[in-house]
Design a protein around this motif. Structure first.
Motif, mmCIF file in Angstrom:
data_model
loop_
_atom_site.group_PDB
_atom_site.id
_atom_site.type_symbol
_atom_site.label_atom_id
_atom_site.label_comp_id
_atom_site.label_asym_id
_atom_site.label_seq_id
_atom_site.Cartn_x
_atom_site.Cartn_y
_atom_site.Cartn_z
ATOM 1 N N UNK A 376 13.324 -61.586 25.418
ATOM 2 C CA UNK A 376 14.130 -60.623 25.230
ATOM 3 C C UNK A 376 15.543 -62.041 25.372
ATOM 4 N N UNK A 377 16.335 -61.785 24.528
ATOM 5 C CA UNK A 377 17.692 -63.373 24.921
ATOM 6 C C UNK A 377 18.301 -63.195 26.013
ATOM 7 N N UNK A 378 18.847 -64.134 26.810
ATOM 8 C CA UNK A 378 19.039 -64.205 28.024
ATOM 9 C C UNK A 378 20.624 -62.887 28.254
ATOM 10 N N UNK A 379 21.602 -63.516 26.692
ATOM 11 C CA UNK A 379 22.210 -63.113 26.545
ATOM 12 C C UNK A 379 22.356 -62.374 24.813
ATOM 13 N N UNK A 380 23.508 -62.137 24.495
ATOM 14 C CA UNK A 380 24.057 -61.922 23.058
ATOM 15 C C UNK A 380 22.392 -60.659 22.468
ATOM 16 N N UNK A 381 22.883 -61.451 21.089
ATOM 17 C CA UNK A 381 21.608 -59.766 20.860
ATOM 18 C C UNK A 381 21.274 -60.408 19.038
ATOM 19 N N UNK A 382 19.862 -59.442 18.962
ATOM 20 C CA UNK A 382 19.059 -59.995 17.587
ATOM 21 C C UNK A 382 19.141 -58.730 16.533
ATOM 22 N N UNK A 383 19.001 -57.771 15.780
ATOM 23 C CA UNK A 383 19.108 -57.426 15.162
ATOM 24 C C UNK A 383 18.620 -56.806 14.147
ATOM 25 N N UNK A 384 17.860 -56.251 13.733
ATOM 26 C CA UNK A 384 17.024 -55.937 13.045
ATOM 27 C C UNK A 384 17.428 -55.020 12.048
ATOM 28 N N UNK A 385 17.531 -55.164 10.196
ATOM 29 C CA UNK A 385 18.477 -54.335 9.615
ATOM 30 C C UNK A 385 17.580 -53.243 9.255
ATOM 31 N N UNK A 386 18.179 -52.464 8.604
ATOM 32 C CA UNK A 386 18.105 -50.757 8.284
ATOM 33 C C UNK A 386 16.456 -51.528 7.375
ATOM 34 N N UNK A 387 15.164 -50.691 7.478
ATOM 35 C CA UNK A 387 13.570 -50.340 6.818
ATOM 36 C C UNK A 387 12.975 -51.617 6.976
ATOM 37 N N UNK A 388 13.383 -52.683 8.379
ATOM 38 C CA UNK A 388 12.948 -54.383 7.785
ATOM 39 C C UNK A 388 11.687 -53.997 8.772
ATOM 40 N N UNK A 389 10.818 -54.791 8.219
ATOM 41 C CA UNK A 389 9.322 -54.132 9.207
ATOM 42 C C UNK A 389 8.580 -55.588 8.980
ATOM 43 N N UNK A 390 8.278 -56.008 9.886
ATOM 44 C CA UNK A 390 8.017 -57.818 10.275
ATOM 45 C C UNK A 390 6.428 -57.574 10.252
ATOM 46 N N UNK A 391 5.718 -58.931 9.958
ATOM 47 C CA UNK A 391 4.680 -59.154 9.949
ATOM 48 C C UNK A 391 4.824 -60.784 10.520
#
Length: 545
Positions: A376-391
């Motif tokens: 988790x970030x201390x502050x702020x946000x990192x959002x994934x886009x639509x239908x993003x699937x990470x490997x």
């Protein structure tokens, strides 16, 4: 010059190398290459005097000094960084201190008149010795080497024991380079260097006035500094002249020709043996038969070394995703009072191939874990886009393998049903064939574990590959295959790497964490380097000069 003749070494019942002969000239930089386990590090240790050969000769001029950099080392020193590296000049510092004390006596007049001539003579001797050692450049030399390896001036008073293992390796290397030995022996010197430090080391070695022998899998680094290659292959040593990339091509050509010559010799042997068997009992052919028998006995049989297998693979076609893959807004991360990086905002778009750069400890892995939502970030946000699937291939991904599994059992876990029939074929592309698939994961080498981890990635269809140091433990050929697969991949890629050839060929955009802030450059790594140089982006605000 150093000269080695008929050097042999066995490890248990296995022959590492047999009767290898070579010489290294003054002012020559040589690359020592070969498969993992072929004896490269052992040769360096023998030259450094910390291992011995079973037989053979090793000669060099009397007084030749050697400096050896191992792959790993831990320093227990409680000295500051500056004091630790200054140890290299301990004798010179003593001379300067004594000369300074004599100067103080002269200026104060607090000396016995009867001692004047003796002090003057001693002062002259000291000055002569100091001049011979280039003592006047000590501070400049220390500054240049520490700065080149990534140390900031404000870190000079930090204790060595407070640095991480990677930074301690840099300290050890700094001391070695400052010693300026007649022969530098470097075993994987770029392993703990970020990309800027690698670039600096390249230039340092190009201008090094003495001999260097290097073991490295870094193609760009080797191409930049090496002009001759010693390769240990099938226990023998072959010499190649020219760039490292040329050596890779030449060695394949040589092996191809060796196989052709072997087939030709086998045909010749078969025909002679057939003649011998056919006419052995005929008196009128006895002389011809004996001639062929003697020819076979005297013939030097060509022995074929095992041909290297080649990996071939590509990532599965990327799943569809939105145009925006990641949106980060004022993301920051701290651990207690220690701030890892300042608030940073950026967007990653579909199809981009981005390299994330920064010195060791800059926060690259932390930022990746924020993006993958493992931290988790201390502050702020990192959002994934639509239908993003990470490997995600973590820096310690190989440690995630189950040591109780076999190779085949490891890839079988959580394998999609439609891929089950293809597992052996998949493993074959990563050099696990035949009985290799039944090997226990616990006995795999670092390179084998890395290849197995990459193989598992191909079982999962995704559209956003995140790779943290994927080339660690991969040899040059395996790196080339991964490089080509990423270039052809139709999804999005974010990766961390300190391998310049890999970065230069894959990245289309550069993100760099520098002093806790993010630099975003929309172009290749080579273009980014030019941009940094033009704008003097890496100037140290605490620099003493």
């Amino acid at each position: 010059m150093i000269a080695v003749k008929n050097l042999s070494k066995n490890h248990g019942d296995r022959c590492l190398f047999k009767e290898v002969t070579f010489h290294v000239n003054d002012n020559e930089v040589v690359g020592l290459c070969g498969e993992n386990g072929s004896g490269k590090s052992t040769i360096l240790k023998i030259l450094a005097g910390i291992d011995s050969s079973d037989s053979g000769e090793f000669n060099c001029p009397k007084g030749t000094t050697f400096g050896y950099l191992p792959q790993d080392i831990i320093m227990q020193s409680e000295k500051t960084l500056y004091d630790e590296v200054s140890e290299v000049f301990e004798e010179v510092i003593k001379l300067k201190k004594e000369a300074g004390e004599i100067e103080e006596l002269f200026s104060s007049g607090h000396y016995d008149e009867n001692q004047y001539q003796k002090l003057l003579d001693r002062y002259g001797d000291l000055q002569e010795k100091i001049m011979m050692t280039d003592a006047h450049t000590i501070d400049a030399d220390i500054h240049d080497v520490l700065r080149g390896l990534g140390f900031l001036h404000r870190q000079w008073n930090k204790k060595v024991s407070e640095f991480s293992g990677g930074w301690q390796m840099k300290i050890y290397m700094a001391k070695l380079l400052l010693q300026k030995p007649d022969v530098l022996l470097l075993d994987e010197p770029t392993n703990h260097l970020d990309i800027d430090a690698r670039n600096w080391l390249e230039n340092f070695l190009k201008n090094y006035p003495k001999s260097v022998i290097i073991v490295s899998h870094d193609r760009h680094f080797m191409d930049s500094v090496v002009k001759k290659i010693f390769e240990i292959y099938a226990s023998k040593l072959e010499v190649y002249h020219g760039l490292f990339s040329k050596y890779l091509l030449d060695r394949e050509d040589r092996i191809d020709k060796l196989y052709i010559a072997y087939d030709k010799q086998q045909d010749e042997i078969e025909k002679m043996q057939e003649f011998i068997d056919r006419f052995r009992a005929k008196i009128d052919k006895a002389q011809l038969v004996q001639s062929r028998i003697k020819t076979l006995e005297k013939m030097e049989k060509i022995k074929l070394p095992p041909r290297r297998k080649k990996i071939k693979f590509f990532f599965p076609k990327a799943l569809p995703s939105g145009d925006v893959v990641v949106e980060a807004y004022d993301v920051t991360k701290s651990y207690g009072a220690a701030k890892i990086f300042e608030p940073m905002s950026f967007t990653i778009s579909r199809g981009e191939k981005i390299v994330l750069l920064g010195v060791n400890g800059a926060g690259k892995t932390t930022l990746i874990k924020v993006i993958t939502q493992n931290v988790d970030p201390t502050a702020g946000e990192a959002r994934l886009g639509h239908n993003v699937k990470i490997d995600y291939f973590a820096q310690d991904q190989a440690q995630e393998l189950n040591p109780t599994n076999s190779v085949l059992g490891e890839v079988s876990q959580n394998c999609p049903m439609d891929m089950a029939p293809k597992l052996r074929t998949l493993l074959g592309t990563f050099l696990f064939s035949g009985d290799d698939v039944n090997k226990s994961v616990s006995i795999l080498s670092g390179g084998e574990r890395a290849r197995l981890s990459l193989a598992k990635m191909l079982l999962r269809q995704s559209n956003f590959l995140i790779l943290d140091e994927p080339t660690n433990h991969l040899d040059v050929l395996a790196k080339d295959v991964l490089k080509e697969a990423l270039v052809k991949y139709d999804g999005t890629v974010l990766f961390v790497s300190h391998d310049r050839d890999f970065v230069s060929n894959v990245a289309t955009r550069v993100l760099e964490i520098y002093e806790g802030k993010l630099r975003d450059y929309p172009g290749t790594y080579e273009e980014f380097l030019e941009h940094k140089l033009r704008n003097n982006l890496d100037a140290d605000p605490d620099d003493i000069r």
